[in-house]
Design a protein around this motif. Sequence first.
Motif, PDB file in Angstrom:
ATOM      1  N   PRO A  42      -4.276   5.587  27.920  1.00 51.75           N
ATOM      2  CA  PRO A  42      -4.102   5.997  26.523  1.00 51.75           C
ATOM      3  C   PRO A  42      -2.934   6.975  26.373  1.00 51.75           C
ATOM      4  CG  PRO A  42      -6.414   6.041  27.150  1.00 51.75           C
ATOM      5  CD  PRO A  42      -5.639   5.823  28.413  1.00 51.75           C
ATOM      6  N   LEU A  43      -2.190   6.793  25.309  1.00 54.00           N
ATOM      7  CA  LEU A  43      -1.037   7.656  25.040  1.00 54.00           C
ATOM      8  C   LEU A  43      -1.365   8.765  24.057  1.00 54.00           C
ATOM      9  CD1 LEU A  43       1.754   4.926  24.733  1.00 54.00           C
ATOM     10  CD2 LEU A  43       1.135   6.303  26.738  1.00 54.00           C
ATOM     11  N   SER A  44      -2.471   8.611  23.361  1.00 49.80           N
ATOM     12  CA  SER A  44      -2.867   9.612  22.374  1.00 49.80           C
ATOM     13  C   SER A  44      -4.057  10.410  22.906  1.00 49.80           C
ATOM     14  CB  SER A  44      -3.267   8.920  21.063  1.00 49.80           C
ATOM     15  OG  SER A  44      -4.557   8.339  21.200  1.00 49.80           O
ATOM     16  N   PRO A  45      -4.392  11.515  22.254  1.00 54.74           N
ATOM     17  CA  PRO A  45      -5.589  12.260  22.655  1.00 54.74           C
ATOM     18  C   PRO A  45      -6.865  11.691  22.034  1.00 54.74           C
ATOM     19  CG  PRO A  45      -4.458  13.433  20.911  1.00 54.74           C
ATOM     20  CD  PRO A  45      -3.601  12.237  21.231  1.00 54.74           C
ATOM     21  N   PHE A  52      -9.108   0.192  21.933  1.00 56.30           N
ATOM     22  CA  PHE A  52      -7.964  -0.624  21.542  1.00 56.30           C
ATOM     23  C   PHE A  52      -7.294  -1.251  22.767  1.00 56.30           C
ATOM     24  CE2 PHE A  52      -3.655  -1.377  19.916  1.00 56.30           C
ATOM     25  CZ  PHE A  52      -3.939  -1.966  18.681  1.00 56.30           C
ATOM     26  N   ILE A  53      -7.147  -0.462  23.825  1.00 57.57           N
ATOM     27  CA  ILE A  53      -6.505  -0.963  25.043  1.00 57.57           C
ATOM     28  C   ILE A  53      -7.369  -2.015  25.729  1.00 57.57           C
ATOM     29  CG2 ILE A  53      -5.771  -0.314  27.380  1.00 57.57           C
ATOM     30  CD1 ILE A  53      -4.931   2.407  26.205  1.00 57.57           C
ATOM     31  N   VAL A  54      -8.639  -1.710  25.929  1.00 56.77           N
ATOM     32  CA  VAL A  54      -9.521  -2.637  26.645  1.00 56.77           C
ATOM     33  C   VAL A  54      -9.672  -3.945  25.875  1.00 56.77           C
ATOM     34  CG1 VAL A  54     -11.891  -3.001  27.444  1.00 56.77           C
ATOM     35  CG2 VAL A  54     -10.735  -0.827  27.902  1.00 56.77           C
ATOM     36  N   GLN A  55      -9.796  -3.845  24.545  1.00 59.37           N
ATOM     37  CA  GLN A  55      -9.888  -5.049  23.715  1.00 59.37           C
ATOM     38  C   GLN A  55      -8.721  -5.990  23.987  1.00 59.37           C
ATOM     39  OE1 GLN A  55     -11.621  -6.484  21.119  1.00 59.37           O
ATOM     40  NE2 GLN A  55     -10.028  -7.806  20.289  1.00 59.37           N
ATOM     41  N   HIS A  56      -7.516  -5.455  23.985  1.00 59.81           N
ATOM     42  CA  HIS A  56      -6.341  -6.304  24.127  1.00 59.81           C
ATOM     43  C   HIS A  56      -6.123  -6.749  25.571  1.00 59.81           C
ATOM     44  CE1 HIS A  56      -5.686  -4.681  20.096  1.00 59.81           C
ATOM     45  NE2 HIS A  56      -4.981  -5.783  19.892  1.00 59.81           N
ATOM     46  N   GLN A  57      -6.434  -5.894  26.520  1.00 57.90           N
ATOM     47  CA  GLN A  57      -6.287  -6.312  27.920  1.00 57.90           C
ATOM     48  C   GLN A  57      -7.263  -7.433  28.269  1.00 57.90           C
ATOM     49  OE1 GLN A  57      -6.621  -2.734  30.298  1.00 57.90           O
ATOM     50  NE2 GLN A  57      -4.431  -2.329  30.172  1.00 57.90           N
ATOM     51  N   GLU A 113      -9.573   6.101  12.312  1.00 55.95           N
ATOM     52  CA  GLU A 113      -9.477   6.093  13.779  1.00 55.95           C
ATOM     53  C   GLU A 113      -8.236   5.351  14.239  1.00 55.95           C
ATOM     54  OE1 GLU A 113     -14.324   6.314  14.610  1.00 55.95           O
ATOM     55  OE2 GLU A 113     -13.259   4.390  14.713  1.00 55.95           O
ATOM     56  N   TYR A 114      -7.939   4.209  13.600  1.00 51.95           N
ATOM     57  CA  TYR A 114      -6.731   3.473  13.969  1.00 51.95           C
ATOM     58  C   TYR A 114      -5.477   4.239  13.546  1.00 51.95           C
ATOM     59  CZ  TYR A 114      -3.103  -0.049  14.202  1.00 51.95           C
ATOM     60  OH  TYR A 114      -1.933  -0.707  14.488  1.00 51.95           O
ATOM     61  N   THR A 115      -5.510   4.830  12.360  1.00 51.86           N
ATOM     62  CA  THR A 115      -4.349   5.588  11.874  1.00 51.86           C
ATOM     63  C   THR A 115      -3.977   6.711  12.839  1.00 51.86           C
ATOM     64  OG1 THR A 115      -4.909   5.082   9.573  1.00 51.86           O
ATOM     65  CG2 THR A 115      -3.484   6.982   9.953  1.00 51.86           C
ATOM     66  N   ALA A 116      -4.978   7.281  13.494  1.00 47.51           N
ATOM     67  CA  ALA A 116      -4.721   8.380  14.436  1.00 47.51           C
ATOM     68  C   ALA A 116      -3.970   7.916  15.680  1.00 47.51           C
ATOM     69  CB  ALA A 116      -6.046   9.040  14.828  1.00 47.51           C
ATOM     70  N   ILE A 117      -4.168   6.658  16.089  1.00 45.95           N
ATOM     71  CA  ILE A 117      -3.484   6.188  17.309  1.00 45.95           C
ATOM     72  C   ILE A 117      -2.230   5.381  16.998  1.00 45.95           C
ATOM     73  CG2 ILE A 117      -5.681   6.095  18.544  1.00 45.95           C
ATOM     74  CD1 ILE A 117      -5.444   3.017  18.482  1.00 45.95           C
ATOM     75  N   ARG A 118      -2.091   4.941  15.759  1.00 41.09           N
ATOM     76  CA  ARG A 118      -0.979   4.041  15.433  1.00 41.09           C
ATOM     77  C   ARG A 118       0.398   4.607  15.772  1.00 41.09           C
ATOM     78  NH1 ARG A 118      -0.304  -0.102  10.431  1.00 41.09           N
ATOM     79  NH2 ARG A 118       1.870  -0.617  10.747  1.00 41.09           N
ATOM     80  N   PRO A 119       0.690   5.882  15.519  1.00 40.26           N
ATOM     81  CA  PRO A 119       2.025   6.390  15.852  1.00 40.26           C
ATOM     82  C   PRO A 119       2.368   6.250  17.334  1.00 40.26           C
ATOM     83  CG  PRO A 119       0.884   7.926  14.418  1.00 40.26           C
ATOM     84  CD  PRO A 119      -0.130   6.913  14.841  1.00 40.26           C
ATOM     85  N   TYR A 120       1.364   6.217  18.182  1.00 40.45           N
ATOM     86  CA  TYR A 120       1.603   6.138  19.629  1.00 40.45           C
ATOM     87  C   TYR A 120       1.896   4.703  20.093  1.00 40.45           C
ATOM     88  CZ  TYR A 120      -0.354  10.846  19.648  1.00 40.45           C
ATOM     89  OH  TYR A 120      -0.586  12.184  19.417  1.00 40.45           O
ATOM     90  N   LEU A 121       1.708   3.721  19.209  1.00 39.73           N
ATOM     91  CA  LEU A 121       1.918   2.322  19.589  1.00 39.73           C
ATOM     92  C   LEU A 121       3.374   1.898  19.482  1.00 39.73           C
ATOM     93  CD1 LEU A 121      -1.171   0.708  17.783  1.00 39.73           C
ATOM     94  CD2 LEU A 121      -1.018   1.604  20.122  1.00 39.73           C
ATOM     95  N   SER A 122       4.195   2.719  18.811  1.00 44.04           N
ATOM     96  CA  SER A 122       5.609   2.403  18.619  1.00 44.04           C
ATOM     97  C   SER A 122       5.733   1.023  17.979  1.00 44.04           C
ATOM     98  CB  SER A 122       6.354   2.486  19.949  1.00 44.04           C
ATOM     99  OG  SER A 122       7.749   2.320  19.758  1.00 44.04           O
TER     100      SER A 122
END
Length: 283
Positions: A42-45, A52-57, A113-122
């Motif tokens: 994870p790139l965010s705190p 999100f990561i496990v779902q896509h992996q 929850e998604y909005t909080a991690i979205r900036p880290y997805l580039s």
Amino acid sequence: MSCPHHSTEAIVKDEGAQLDFSKDMSYGDYLKLDQVLTAQHPLSPEHNEMLFIVQHQTSELWMKLMLHELHAAVACVAEERLPEAFKMLARVSRIMEQLVHAWDVLATMTPPEYTAIRPYLSNSSGFQSWQYREIEFMLGNKNSAMLKPHAHRPDLLNQVQAAYQAPSLYDVVLQLLAKRGIAVPASHLQRDWTEPYAASEGVKQAWLQVYRDPQAHWDLYQMAEELVDLEDAFRLWRFRHVTTVERVIGFKRGTGGTSGVGYLRKMLDVVLFPELWAVRTEL
């Protein structure tokens, strides 16, 4: 009469004596679990990024198996080894069901929850999934614009482009019908395989011949139904995709610059094997 509890203890003790794997390949060794389970960074705190990561992996792992089965199925159809192809295509449909249910897990992520991690997805986006694009191309949904997201990786571009330029699964099935003496328009036996598939009245008539006398064409009839099963499952996957995205981000643009829900809704109208659906009206 022995006590069941003591019997269980004895069994567990006996099994425990056999659990030294220091000299042999273990479960974790075989599955390379050290690599698999340490591939989540994870790139965010935010707590929810792990989901999100496990779902896509895991989805990419299922797609890897789908491609393994699809490539083998196409080869089997070309060689008229249909019982093997049926098993492979049935497995692809079941894999697609797993991917459909995976959206249920991701849908537990709320918009904040998604909005909080979205900036880290580039600019990373599911649009860049080369495995998904290869699956789409193998199932006949050809679009040259979809090669562009992979241009920065020549190795991956080559693999996706090979699927783009090759006959799709449906194209190979139509060639099989012709081999069996069923009239299929020449325009659909030899064509530019990079072009999207166009529905044909002649192909519909070919399938009507199969469906009107299934006993005489049993394996072709079964092939048709395997393809319908596959597209049915794929439609469900697309539907759950668009509803999950709308639930989580609404109508915002996707992270890779795509239109998001708008694009995904258009994909709901794509029909992979049109004549197999059209014959139902005629029967």
